[in-house]
Structures are given as structure tokens and as C-alpha cells.
Design a protein around this motif. Structure first.
Motif, PDB file in Angstrom:
ATOM      1  N   MET A  14      -4.170  -1.926  -1.475  1.00 16.44           N
ATOM      2  CA  MET A  14      -3.978  -0.474  -1.433  1.00 16.44           C
ATOM      3  C   MET A  14      -2.898  -0.028  -2.401  1.00 16.44           C
ATOM      4  N   ALA A  15      -1.733  -0.632  -2.321  1.00 20.66           N
ATOM      5  CA  ALA A  15      -0.640  -0.222  -3.208  1.00 20.66           C
ATOM      6  C   ALA A  15      -0.929  -0.618  -4.644  1.00 20.66           C
ATOM      7  N   TRP A  62       0.344  -3.866   9.803  1.00 20.93           N
ATOM      8  CA  TRP A  62      -0.953  -4.198   9.211  1.00 20.93           C
ATOM      9  C   TRP A  62      -2.093  -3.695  10.068  1.00 20.93           C
ATOM     10  N   GLY A  63      -1.882  -3.543  11.355  1.00 22.96           N
ATOM     11  CA  GLY A  63      -2.976  -3.068  12.180  1.00 22.96           C
ATOM     12  C   GLY A  63      -2.683  -3.148  13.659  1.00 22.96           C
ATOM     13  N   PHE A  64      -3.643  -2.655  14.414  1.00 25.00           N
ATOM     14  CA  PHE A  64      -3.530  -2.580  15.858  1.00 25.00           C
ATOM     15  C   PHE A  64      -4.727  -3.275  16.492  1.00 25.00           C
ATOM     16  N   ALA A  65      -4.573  -3.676  17.744  1.00 21.62           N
ATOM     17  CA  ALA A  65      -5.615  -4.420  18.441  1.00 21.62           C
ATOM     18  C   ALA A  65      -6.935  -3.656  18.491  1.00 21.62           C
ATOM     19  N   ASP A  66      -6.876  -2.338  18.639  1.00 24.75           N
ATOM     20  CA  ASP A  66      -8.119  -1.568  18.742  1.00 24.75           C
ATOM     21  C   ASP A  66      -8.869  -1.513  17.409  1.00 24.75           C
ATOM     22  N   ALA A  91       3.883  -4.945   4.561  1.00 23.51           N
ATOM     23  CA  ALA A  91       3.008  -3.770   4.640  1.00 23.51           C
ATOM     24  C   ALA A  91       3.779  -2.510   4.263  1.00 23.51           C
ATOM     25  N   THR A  92       5.010  -2.403   4.752  1.00 20.81           N
ATOM     26  CA  THR A  92       5.841  -1.244   4.439  1.00 20.81           C
ATOM     27  C   THR A  92       6.157  -1.195   2.952  1.00 20.81           C
ATOM     28  N   GLY A  93       6.411  -2.350   2.364  1.00 21.67           N
ATOM     29  CA  GLY A  93       6.660  -2.406   0.925  1.00 21.67           C
ATOM     30  C   GLY A  93       5.464  -1.945   0.112  1.00 21.67           C
ATOM     31  N   PHE A  94       4.266  -2.297   0.569  1.00 22.26           N
ATOM     32  CA  PHE A  94       3.063  -1.846  -0.132  1.00 22.26           C
ATOM     33  C   PHE A  94       2.937  -0.327  -0.105  1.00 22.26           C
ATOM     34  N   LEU A  97       5.451   1.127  -2.559  1.00 16.46           N
ATOM     35  CA  LEU A  97       4.972   1.006  -3.938  1.00 16.46           C
ATOM     36  C   LEU A  97       3.922   2.070  -4.239  1.00 16.46           C
ATOM     37  N   SER A  98       3.051   2.297  -3.277  1.00 16.76           N
ATOM     38  CA  SER A  98       2.032   3.326  -3.444  1.00 16.76           C
ATOM     39  C   SER A  98       2.677   4.700  -3.610  1.00 16.76           C
ATOM     40  N   ALA A  99       3.678   5.008  -2.789  1.00 19.54           N
ATOM     41  CA  ALA A  99       4.371   6.301  -2.901  1.00 19.54           C
ATOM     42  C   ALA A  99       5.007   6.456  -4.272  1.00 19.54           C
ATOM     43  N   ARG A 100       5.629   5.386  -4.768  1.00 19.97           N
ATOM     44  CA  ARG A 100       6.278   5.435  -6.084  1.00 19.97           C
ATOM     45  C   ARG A 100       5.274   5.791  -7.193  1.00 19.97           C
ATOM     46  N   TYR A 101       4.120   5.147  -7.180  1.00 17.30           N
ATOM     47  CA  TYR A 101       3.139   5.402  -8.240  1.00 17.30           C
ATOM     48  C   TYR A 101       2.358   6.685  -8.017  1.00 17.30           C
ATOM     49  N   LEU A 102       2.145   7.070  -6.779  1.00 13.69           N
ATOM     50  CA  LEU A 102       1.520   8.369  -6.540  1.00 13.69           C
ATOM     51  C   LEU A 102       2.432   9.504  -6.988  1.00 13.69           C
TER      52      LEU A 102
END
Length: 158
Positions: A14-15, A62-66, A91-94, A97-102
């Protein structure tokens, strides 16, 4: 298994997608390319805030049980113990990184509101990571357990 592999690929890239889009732009694709991919990048980014954010604001899992995530599946390093829904440094770092490039992409497209939002998001993430995932004694960023009460003291470069 195929769904799990595709999910892992989506989650871990994603990132990288926002970064890669910026690099393609820099290589000469120009703002028309950015304008074409920007809406999809925004949707992917919003998905993380809508479905993967954990307390405190600015940390992500990264995710939840549901969603079908279990201790048997976790993007990242195999040596990391993982609890469903825990704050994860990688996951938070990704997302950071996405916020930085967006922010860069929004600026290049003249979307000042978007650029301002992504810059603010990045500041929120940085503050949450430094306050919630940094262990001063170890000099390292760690994941938190599912309840957010304690560090998971496994070091990883992811």
C-alpha cells in the motif's frame, strides 16, 4: 491460500504504491499520471484510516479477527509475535510513508487541502509512534500487545 496471498500483497505494498507513483512521476510521467492514480491512492489510504486504525490515533494494525486475520497470518517478519488488532510499528510506518508521498502528490496536483491533510496525518502518526511505540530503555520502536498495555519486545527491521 490465494486470498491470503493477495491480501498480504495488498497490505504490504500500500505505501509502496504512493512512493512508486511519485517515482514514476519524477521519471517523466508527469502530473497527468499522478492525476490518474491519485483517486485510487486516496481510497487505499482512507481504507487504512477507516479499518486499520487503533488507539491512540495515529497507530495502525495489520488486521482484525473479523477480517480473517489470525496469529497464523501476519505480513512482516516471521519472528514477531502477533496479536490480532495490535498496534504494529511496521504497519504504522507504511501508513506514514503513504501520507508523506500523498502529500507530495497532492501538492504537485494543486490539491492544497489534501496536502495539508496528509501533512497533518503524518504529524499525528509521528507523534503517536514516538509516544506509543518507542521504548527509551531499549532505544527501539516495538509493537504493542493487543490491549496496548505493553511492548512486544521482539526486535525486527520491518
Amino acid at each position: 491460500m490465494r486470498r491470503g496471498l493477495l491480501t498480504a500483497l495488498y497490505l504490504t505494498t500500500m505505501a509502496g504504491i504512493a512512493w512508486a507513483a511519485w517515482r514514476v512521476h519524477e521519471a517523466g510521467a508527469g502530473t497527468d499520471f499522478l492525476r490518474e492514480v491519485y483517486p485510487g491512492l486516496q481510497r487505499s489510504y482512507a481504507h487504512w484510516w477507516d479499518t486499520k486504525a487503533v488507539a491512540p490515533a495515529g497507530l495502525f494494525t495489520w488486521g482484525f479477527a473479523d477480517e480473517g486475520f489470525t496469529k497464523g497470518f501476519r505480513p512482516g517478519m516471521d519472528n514477531l509475535p502477533w496479536g490480532v488488532g495490535q498496534a504494529a510499528a511496521d504497519a504504522t510506518g507504511f501508513v506514514a510513508l503513504s501520507a508523506r508521498y500523498l502529500e507530495k502528490i497532492a501538492g504537485a496536483l494543486g490539491d492544497t487541502e489534501g496536502a495539508t491533510r496528509y501533512a497533518a496525518d503524518l504529524a499525528t502518526i509521528a507523534a503517536a509512534v514516538n509516544a506509543g511505540l518507542w521504548d527509551e530503555g531499549a532505544g527501539f520502536y516495538f509493537d504493542r500487545d493487543t490491549g496496548g498495555r505493553s511492548f512486544i519486545l521482539t526486535k525486527s527491521y520491518s
